[in-house]
Enzyme design. Structure first.
Site, PDB file in Angstrom:
ATOM      1  N   ASP A  61       0.868  -1.170   0.000  1.00  0.00           N
ATOM      2  CA  ASP A  61       0.000   0.000   0.000  1.00  0.00           C
ATOM      3  C   ASP A  61       0.909   1.226   0.000  1.00  0.00           C
ATOM      4  OD1 ASP A  61       0.874   0.312   2.619  1.00  0.00           O
ATOM      5  OD2 ASP A  61      -1.110   0.210   3.536  1.00  0.00           O
ATOM      6  N   HIS A  62       0.332   2.395   0.227  1.00  0.00           N
ATOM      7  CA  HIS A  62       1.115   3.636   0.218  1.00  0.00           C
ATOM      8  C   HIS A  62       2.170   3.639   1.324  1.00  0.00           C
ATOM      9  CE1 HIS A  62      -2.452   3.890   2.702  1.00  0.00           C
ATOM     10  NE2 HIS A  62      -1.853   4.789   3.455  1.00  0.00           N
TER      11      HIS A  62
ATOM     12  N   CYS B 155       3.222  -3.072   4.010  1.00  0.00           N
ATOM     13  CA  CYS B 155       2.311  -1.981   4.357  1.00  0.00           C
ATOM     14  C   CYS B 155       3.000  -1.199   5.478  1.00  0.00           C
ATOM     15  CB  CYS B 155       0.917  -2.481   4.727  1.00  0.00           C
ATOM     16  SG  CYS B 155       0.783  -3.532   6.182  1.00  0.00           S
ATOM     17  N   GLY B 156       2.283  -0.348   6.158  1.00  0.00           N
ATOM     18  CA  GLY B 156       2.943   0.485   7.155  1.00  0.00           C
ATOM     19  C   GLY B 156       3.586  -0.334   8.256  1.00  0.00           C
ATOM     20  N   THR B 157       2.785  -1.217   8.870  1.00  0.00           N
ATOM     21  CA  THR B 157       3.303  -2.060   9.949  1.00  0.00           C
ATOM     22  C   THR B 157       3.578  -3.487   9.507  1.00  0.00           C
ATOM     23  OG1 THR B 157       1.053  -2.713  10.514  1.00  0.00           O
ATOM     24  CG2 THR B 157       1.983  -0.798  11.696  1.00  0.00           C
ATOM     25  N   GLY B 158       2.984  -3.892   8.403  1.00  0.00           N
ATOM     26  CA  GLY B 158       3.029  -5.289   7.970  1.00  0.00           C
ATOM     27  C   GLY B 158       1.901  -6.117   8.565  1.00  0.00           C
TER      28      GLY B 158
ATOM     29  N   GLY C 165      -1.534  -5.572   8.687  1.00  0.00           N
ATOM     30  CA  GLY C 165      -2.701  -5.746   7.819  1.00  0.00           C
ATOM     31  C   GLY C 165      -2.428  -6.726   6.687  1.00  0.00           C
TER      32      GLY C 165
ATOM     33  N   HIS D 188      12.554 -22.340   9.263  1.00  0.00           N
ATOM     34  CA  HIS D 188      11.563 -23.100  10.029  1.00  0.00           C
ATOM     35  C   HIS D 188      10.165 -23.067   9.413  1.00  0.00           C
ATOM     36  CE1 HIS D 188      13.876 -23.186  14.142  1.00  0.00           C
ATOM     37  NE2 HIS D 188      14.621 -23.579  13.108  1.00  0.00           N
ATOM     38  N   ASN D 189       9.778 -21.929   8.867  1.00  0.00           N
ATOM     39  CA  ASN D 189       8.391 -21.773   8.405  1.00  0.00           C
ATOM     40  C   ASN D 189       8.247 -21.901   6.890  1.00  0.00           C
ATOM     41  OD1 ASN D 189       8.850 -19.363  10.730  1.00  0.00           O
ATOM     42  ND2 ASN D 189       7.306 -20.923  11.171  1.00  0.00           N
TER      43      ASN D 189
ATOM     44  N   ARG E 127       6.953   1.305   7.712  1.00  0.00           N
ATOM     45  CA  ARG E 127       7.137   2.337   8.726  1.00  0.00           C
ATOM     46  C   ARG E 127       7.851   1.784   9.958  1.00  0.00           C
ATOM     47  NH1 ARG E 127       0.925   4.245   7.823  1.00  0.00           N
ATOM     48  NH2 ARG E 127       1.276   5.462   5.923  1.00  0.00           N
TER      49      ARG E 127
ATOM     50  N   ARG F 133      11.524 -31.947  11.126  1.00  0.00           N
ATOM     51  CA  ARG F 133      10.411 -31.684  12.046  1.00  0.00           C
ATOM     52  C   ARG F 133       9.632 -30.440  11.640  1.00  0.00           C
ATOM     53  NH1 ARG F 133      14.953 -29.627  14.379  1.00  0.00           N
ATOM     54  NH2 ARG F 133      14.813 -27.670  15.531  1.00  0.00           N
ATOM     55  N   HIS F 134      10.285 -29.547  10.941  1.00  0.00           N
ATOM     56  CA  HIS F 134       9.585 -28.333  10.498  1.00  0.00           C
ATOM     57  C   HIS F 134       8.603 -28.657   9.372  1.00  0.00           C
ATOM     58  CE1 HIS F 134      12.151 -26.144  13.130  1.00  0.00           C
ATOM     59  NE2 HIS F 134      13.230 -26.639  12.540  1.00  0.00           N
TER      60      HIS F 134
ATOM     61  N   ARG G 181       5.454 -29.904  10.891  1.00  0.00           N
ATOM     62  CA  ARG G 181       4.622 -28.822  11.423  1.00  0.00           C
ATOM     63  C   ARG G 181       3.866 -28.118  10.301  1.00  0.00           C
ATOM     64  NH1 ARG G 181       9.702 -27.528  15.419  1.00  0.00           N
ATOM     65  NH2 ARG G 181       9.251 -29.270  16.815  1.00  0.00           N
TER      66      ARG G 181
HETATM   67  C1  RB5 Z   1      -2.206   2.576   6.431  1.00  0.00           C
HETATM   68  O1  RB5 Z   1      -2.285   3.806   7.053  1.00  0.00           O
HETATM   69  C2  RB5 Z   1      -1.851   1.489   7.426  1.00  0.00           C
HETATM   70  O2  RB5 Z   1      -2.946   1.206   8.226  1.00  0.00           O
HETATM   71  C3  RB5 Z   1      -1.363   0.250   6.728  1.00  0.00           C
HETATM   72  O3  RB5 Z   1      -0.254   0.564   5.947  1.00  0.00           O
HETATM   73  C4  RB5 Z   1      -0.927  -0.909   7.591  1.00  0.00           C
HETATM   74  O4  RB5 Z   1      -0.030  -0.502   8.566  1.00  0.00           O
HETATM   75  C5  RB5 Z   1      -1.997  -1.766   8.124  1.00  0.00           C
HETATM   76  O5  RB5 Z   1      -1.786  -2.741   8.833  1.00  0.00           O
END
Ligand code: RB5
Length: 149
Positions: free
Chosen positions: A7-8, A64-67, A69, A97-98, A108, A131-132, A135
């Site tokens: 995303d942005h 995404c911003g935090t990863g 979502g 492992h995964n 971000r 073992r992985h 799983r």
């Molecule tokens: C967008 O503002 C933000 O919510 C998105 O990038 C992400 O962090 C969602 O999990």
């Protein structure tokens, strides 16, 4: 083939990851977004996860911003093992492992330089199997059961 999307909030890092994959001669499709306008992460995450789930692509990267979502949406797709990583250790474990087939980063949370480094670690690590694999088989079996409900 690799598929990448963001995303942005993940645009800059996603662009740097595309460059990395090109430098490594790894075929890559960029599913967007391609400008800084606000977009909804589930739309981009779904496109990439669908491609990995149906076999169009072998692996993907989402930002995404935090990863967070992107992780939530990607892991709803059958066969997808999407791993949100923040550091060298989790990037390595995501493969060893995964056997994550989608790597997820927070644009971000990590710098562009660090994010590219984490993708390189994931690319250069090897799944340990054993073992992985047992799983991962349990995850696949749970997915099968849930699809029948
Ligand atoms: C967008 O503002 C933000 O919510 C998105 O990038 C992400 O962090 C969602 O999990």
């Amino acid at each position: 083939m690799f598929v990448v999307g963001s995303d942005h909030g993940g645009l800059e890092l996603k662009q740097a990851i595309c460059e990395l994959l090109q430098q490594r001669n790894l075929p890559c499709a960029d599913y967007g977004t391609n400008d800084s306008d606000s977009v909804d992460y589930p739309d981009l995450g779904a496109k990439v996860a669908q491609a990995v789930s149906d076999g169009t692509a072998e692996s993907g990267v989402l930002v995404c911003g935090t990863g967070i979502g992107m992780s939530i949406i990607a892991n709803k797709y059958p066969g997808v093992r999407a791993a949100l990583v923040h550091d060298e250790f989790t990037a390595q474990m995501a493969r060893e492992h995964n056997n994550a087939n989608i790597l997820i980063l927070g644009g971000r949370i990590v710098s562009v330089e660090q994010g590219v480094k984490l993708v390189e670690i994931w690319l250069d690590s090897q799944f340990e199997g054993g073992r992985h694999q047992n799983r991962l088989d349990k995850i696949a079996a749970a997915e099968q059961r849930l699809q029948k409900q």
